[in-house]
Design a protein around this motif. Structure first.
Motif, PDB file in Angstrom:
ATOM      1  N   VAL A  35       0.837  -1.201   0.000  1.00  0.00           N
ATOM      2  CA  VAL A  35       0.000   0.000   0.000  1.00  0.00           C
ATOM      3  C   VAL A  35       0.871   1.248   0.000  1.00  0.00           C
ATOM      4  CG1 VAL A  35      -1.583   1.363   1.416  1.00  0.00           C
ATOM      5  CG2 VAL A  35      -2.013  -1.062   1.061  1.00  0.00           C
ATOM      6  N   PHE A  36       1.857   1.277   0.888  1.00  0.00           N
ATOM      7  CA  PHE A  36       2.712   2.456   0.941  1.00  0.00           C
ATOM      8  C   PHE A  36       3.555   2.604  -0.324  1.00  0.00           C
ATOM      9  CE2 PHE A  36       6.652   4.678   2.118  1.00  0.00           C
ATOM     10  CZ  PHE A  36       6.101   5.898   2.488  1.00  0.00           C
ATOM     11  N   LEU A  37       3.988   1.490  -0.904  1.00  0.00           N
ATOM     12  CA  LEU A  37       4.772   1.576  -2.140  1.00  0.00           C
ATOM     13  C   LEU A  37       3.954   2.164  -3.277  1.00  0.00           C
ATOM     14  CD1 LEU A  37       6.750  -1.812  -2.067  1.00  0.00           C
ATOM     15  CD2 LEU A  37       7.628   0.492  -1.608  1.00  0.00           C
ATOM     16  N   ILE A  38       2.662   1.836  -3.334  1.00  0.00           N
ATOM     17  CA  ILE A  38       1.812   2.395  -4.389  1.00  0.00           C
ATOM     18  C   ILE A  38       1.587   3.889  -4.159  1.00  0.00           C
ATOM     19  CG2 ILE A  38      -0.472   2.293  -5.480  1.00  0.00           C
ATOM     20  CD1 ILE A  38      -0.518  -0.692  -4.832  1.00  0.00           C
ATOM     21  N   ILE A  39       1.412   4.292  -2.894  1.00  0.00           N
ATOM     22  CA  ILE A  39       1.298   5.715  -2.591  1.00  0.00           C
ATOM     23  C   ILE A  39       2.568   6.447  -3.031  1.00  0.00           C
ATOM     24  CG2 ILE A  39       1.187   7.406  -0.715  1.00  0.00           C
ATOM     25  CD1 ILE A  39      -0.626   5.473   0.789  1.00  0.00           C
ATOM     26  N   ALA A  40       3.725   5.859  -2.738  1.00  0.00           N
ATOM     27  CA  ALA A  40       4.994   6.470  -3.141  1.00  0.00           C
ATOM     28  C   ALA A  40       5.111   6.545  -4.660  1.00  0.00           C
ATOM     29  CB  ALA A  40       6.165   5.670  -2.554  1.00  0.00           C
ATOM     30  N   LEU A  41       4.635   5.518  -5.353  1.00  0.00           N
ATOM     31  CA  LEU A  41       4.671   5.531  -6.812  1.00  0.00           C
ATOM     32  C   LEU A  41       3.813   6.667  -7.360  1.00  0.00           C
ATOM     33  CD1 LEU A  41       5.470   4.301  -9.527  1.00  0.00           C
ATOM     34  CD2 LEU A  41       3.543   2.711  -9.286  1.00  0.00           C
ATOM     35  N   GLY A  42       2.645   6.910  -6.745  1.00  0.00           N
ATOM     36  CA  GLY A  42       1.799   8.020  -7.181  1.00  0.00           C
ATOM     37  C   GLY A  42       2.525   9.349  -7.062  1.00  0.00           C
ATOM     38  N   ALA A  43       3.276   9.528  -5.969  1.00  0.00           N
ATOM     39  CA  ALA A  43       4.039  10.762  -5.792  1.00  0.00           C
ATOM     40  C   ALA A  43       5.116  10.903  -6.874  1.00  0.00           C
ATOM     41  CB  ALA A  43       4.683  10.782  -4.406  1.00  0.00           C
ATOM     42  N   VAL A  44       5.756   9.791  -7.214  1.00  0.00           N
ATOM     43  CA  VAL A  44       6.793   9.818  -8.257  1.00  0.00           C
ATOM     44  C   VAL A  44       6.172  10.130  -9.619  1.00  0.00           C
ATOM     45  CG1 VAL A  44       8.478   8.416  -9.507  1.00  0.00           C
ATOM     46  CG2 VAL A  44       8.338   8.268  -7.011  1.00  0.00           C
ATOM     47  N   LEU A  45       5.050   9.502  -9.928  1.00  0.00           N
ATOM     48  CA  LEU A  45       4.396   9.726 -11.219  1.00  0.00           C
ATOM     49  C   LEU A  45       3.929  11.173 -11.363  1.00  0.00           C
ATOM     50  CD1 LEU A  45       2.247   6.470 -11.545  1.00  0.00           C
ATOM     51  CD2 LEU A  45       4.342   7.033 -12.786  1.00  0.00           C
ATOM     52  N   LYS A  46       3.449  11.761 -10.277  1.00  0.00           N
ATOM     53  CA  LYS A  46       2.978  13.150 -10.340  1.00  0.00           C
ATOM     54  C   LYS A  46       4.126  14.091 -10.661  1.00  0.00           C
ATOM     55  CE  LYS A  46       0.099  16.620  -9.669  1.00  0.00           C
ATOM     56  NZ  LYS A  46       1.016  17.734  -9.976  1.00  0.00           N
ATOM     57  N   ARG A  47       5.314  13.745 -10.237  1.00  0.00           N
ATOM     58  CA  ARG A  47       6.470  14.611 -10.455  1.00  0.00           C
ATOM     59  C   ARG A  47       7.267  14.241 -11.700  1.00  0.00           C
ATOM     60  NH1 ARG A  47       4.602  14.329  -5.770  1.00  0.00           N
ATOM     61  NH2 ARG A  47       4.793  15.973  -4.212  1.00  0.00           N
ATOM     62  N   GLY A  48       6.812  13.189 -12.421  1.00  0.00           N
ATOM     63  CA  GLY A  48       7.547  12.781 -13.606  1.00  0.00           C
ATOM     64  C   GLY A  48       6.665  12.499 -14.791  1.00  0.00           C
ATOM     65  N   LEU A  49       6.119  11.292 -14.867  1.00  0.00           N
ATOM     66  CA  LEU A  49       5.381  10.847 -16.037  1.00  0.00           C
ATOM     67  C   LEU A  49       4.043  11.563 -16.224  1.00  0.00           C
ATOM     68  CD1 LEU A  49       5.371   8.782 -18.379  1.00  0.00           C
ATOM     69  CD2 LEU A  49       4.202   7.183 -16.831  1.00  0.00           C
ATOM     70  N   LEU A  50       3.325  11.861 -15.121  1.00  0.00           N
ATOM     71  CA  LEU A  50       1.984  12.471 -15.212  1.00  0.00           C
ATOM     72  C   LEU A  50       1.925  13.734 -14.351  1.00  0.00           C
ATOM     73  CD1 LEU A  50      -0.147   9.203 -14.826  1.00  0.00           C
ATOM     74  CD2 LEU A  50       0.283  10.460 -16.951  1.00  0.00           C
ATOM     75  N   PRO A  51       2.583  14.812 -14.782  1.00  0.00           N
ATOM     76  CA  PRO A  51       2.639  16.015 -13.946  1.00  0.00           C
ATOM     77  C   PRO A  51       1.393  16.884 -13.999  1.00  0.00           C
ATOM     78  CG  PRO A  51       3.871  16.366 -15.960  1.00  0.00           C
ATOM     79  CD  PRO A  51       3.404  14.939 -15.999  1.00  0.00           C
ATOM     80  N   GLU A  52       0.537  16.688 -15.002  1.00  0.00           N
ATOM     81  CA  GLU A  52      -0.622  17.560 -15.161  1.00  0.00           C
ATOM     82  C   GLU A  52      -1.716  17.220 -14.152  1.00  0.00           C
ATOM     83  OE1 GLU A  52      -0.792  20.104 -17.166  1.00  0.00           O
ATOM     84  OE2 GLU A  52       1.192  19.732 -18.016  1.00  0.00           O
ATOM     85  N   ASP A  53      -2.262  18.232 -13.501  1.00  0.00           N
ATOM     86  CA  ASP A  53      -3.340  18.012 -12.542  1.00  0.00           C
ATOM     87  C   ASP A  53      -4.571  17.393 -13.190  1.00  0.00           C
ATOM     88  OD1 ASP A  53      -1.845  19.022 -10.453  1.00  0.00           O
ATOM     89  OD2 ASP A  53      -2.667  21.049 -10.627  1.00  0.00           O
ATOM     90  N   SER A  54      -4.817  17.705 -14.456  1.00  0.00           N
ATOM     91  CA  SER A  54      -6.012  17.201 -15.143  1.00  0.00           C
ATOM     92  C   SER A  54      -6.011  15.671 -15.222  1.00  0.00           C
ATOM     93  CB  SER A  54      -6.096  17.796 -16.555  1.00  0.00           C
ATOM     94  OG  SER A  54      -4.943  17.461 -17.318  1.00  0.00           O
ATOM     95  N   HIS A  55      -4.815  15.074 -15.322  1.00  0.00           N
ATOM     96  CA  HIS A  55      -4.735  13.614 -15.356  1.00  0.00           C
ATOM     97  C   HIS A  55      -5.276  13.012 -14.059  1.00  0.00           C
ATOM     98  CE1 HIS A  55      -1.054  14.235 -18.201  1.00  0.00           C
ATOM     99  NE2 HIS A  55      -2.204  14.332 -18.844  1.00  0.00           N
ATOM    100  N   TRP A  56      -4.881  13.586 -12.956  1.00  0.00           N
ATOM    101  CA  TRP A  56      -5.253  13.032 -11.649  1.00  0.00           C
ATOM    102  C   TRP A  56      -6.698  13.339 -11.287  1.00  0.00           C
ATOM    103  CZ3 TRP A  56      -2.078   9.494 -10.081  1.00  0.00           C
ATOM    104  CH2 TRP A  56      -0.753   9.527 -10.564  1.00  0.00           C
ATOM    105  N   ILE A  57      -7.193  14.482 -11.740  1.00  0.00           N
ATOM    106  CA  ILE A  57      -8.607  14.800 -11.516  1.00  0.00           C
ATOM    107  C   ILE A  57      -9.492  13.770 -12.219  1.00  0.00           C
ATOM    108  CG2 ILE A  57     -10.429  16.480 -12.027  1.00  0.00           C
ATOM    109  CD1 ILE A  57      -8.309  18.672 -11.621  1.00  0.00           C
TER     110      ILE A  57
END
Length: 310
Positions: free
Chosen positions: A11-33
């Motif tokens: 669970v924590f590793l997936i949360i950490a992956l989300g943080a990494v993706l937001k700062r790299g592969l998927l930086p746009e807020d619209s993707h996460w919304i």
């Protein structure tokens, strides 16, 4: 202990992956919304319908388990509500921040409950956990919607608007549909159940990734006082109340064990999506969720070990 850690670490590793993706592969807020809305309206409701509809409740002490879970929630919820002005002054909270403390202290991570209950107690454990799904999720989501409507940035202007927000909550009506199917033994085509099961399973990863994407890692260096208070209530006070009420009602073994698990898990990642949708303090809740997940790796094994020796 290995079952608990085995459920928490991924669970924590997936949360950490989300943080990494937001700062790299998927930086746009619209993707996460877009992912938030998909999880909120489709994926997690599918998980609720299928899990509750499939549960075999024949050997579960439904009334006692429900009373223990709801009793612990009621006590903590009432105290938090009555103490709101004092808490806001002491912890430096505004209305939206208070909603995140409320959600963080009461909600539960369904995914971890199901994973650990199944690992520790097999099908019987999953059946007891399903009682928690059917009972706690509608109550917790109703309470969360009410608190967010009253104190969030997008608060309801009238009682009528508040009722409409509750009725529109997909988690509440999906629990109702699952409970109706289970109670009336309604025939549902296997292909539809499989379809819902696949959708529900995908909600786990996406919901946790969204939490990670909303996390402000710089705040973890110095967690807010509100985060520490919320973790204390959620990881220590709530399970102590749940287990105490369960013992008074005569619960033992698997029933009591699952009550302990359900009250001792970190708060729900779906609360973050709800906070985003209704004007809560989503960054604070993301911080609470991550710190709780880390601390639960220590507190949950202690709670389970204590219950096992009762």
């Amino acid at each position: 202990m290995s079952a608990v850690l085995g459920a928490l670490v991924p669970v924590f590793l997936i949360i950490a992956l989300g943080a990494v993706l937001k700062r790299g592969l998927l930086p746009e807020d619209s993707h996460w919304i877009a992912l938030e809305r998909l999880t909120y309206f489709i994926l997690f409701p599918a998980l609720l319908v299928v899990s509750i509809a499939r549960a075999d409740l024949g050997e579960v002490a439904v009334l006692e388990v429900s009373t223990a879970l709801l009793g612990a929630i009621a006590i903590v919820g009432v105290v938090l509500s009555l103490a709101r002005p004092t808490l806001c002054r002491a912890l430096g909270l505004a209305g939206p921040s208070y909603t995140s403390v409320f959600q963080g202290a009461l909600r539960w991570n369904t995914y971890i409950v199901l994973a650990i209950s199944g690992s520790l107690a097999g099908p019987r454990g999953l059946a007891v956990a399903a009682v928690g799904l059917a009972v706690m999720i509608p109550v917790l989501n109703t309470l969360s919607v009410i608190v967010l409507a009253r104190h969030g940035e997008n608060g309801a202007a009238s009682n009528r608007a508040l009722i409409l927000q509750i009725l529109r909550n997909p988690f509440i009506w999906s629990c109702g549909i699952g409970a109706l199917i289970n109670a009336l033994h309604l025939p549902v085509p296997a292909v539809l159940m499989t379809f819902g099961d696949i959708l529900g399973r995908s909600s786990l990863a996406l919901g946790l990734l969204v939490v990670g994407a909303g996390l402000r890692l710089e705040n973890l260096r110095r967690p807010r006082l509100a985060t520490g208070f919320t973790c204390l209530v959620k990881l220590a006070v709530l399970p102590a109340l749940g287990v105490a009420i369960g013992l008074m009602l005569g619960l033992r073994e698997i029933d009591l064990l699952v009550v302990a698990v359900a009250t001792a898990v970190p708060s729900a990642p779906n609360g973050y999506v709800l906070a985003r949708q209704m004007g809560g303090d989503a960054p604070l809740l993301a911080e609470i969720l991550t710190v709780q997940t880390l601390l639960a790796a220590v507190t949950m094994p202690l709670v389970i070990a204590a219950v096992a020796h009762l």
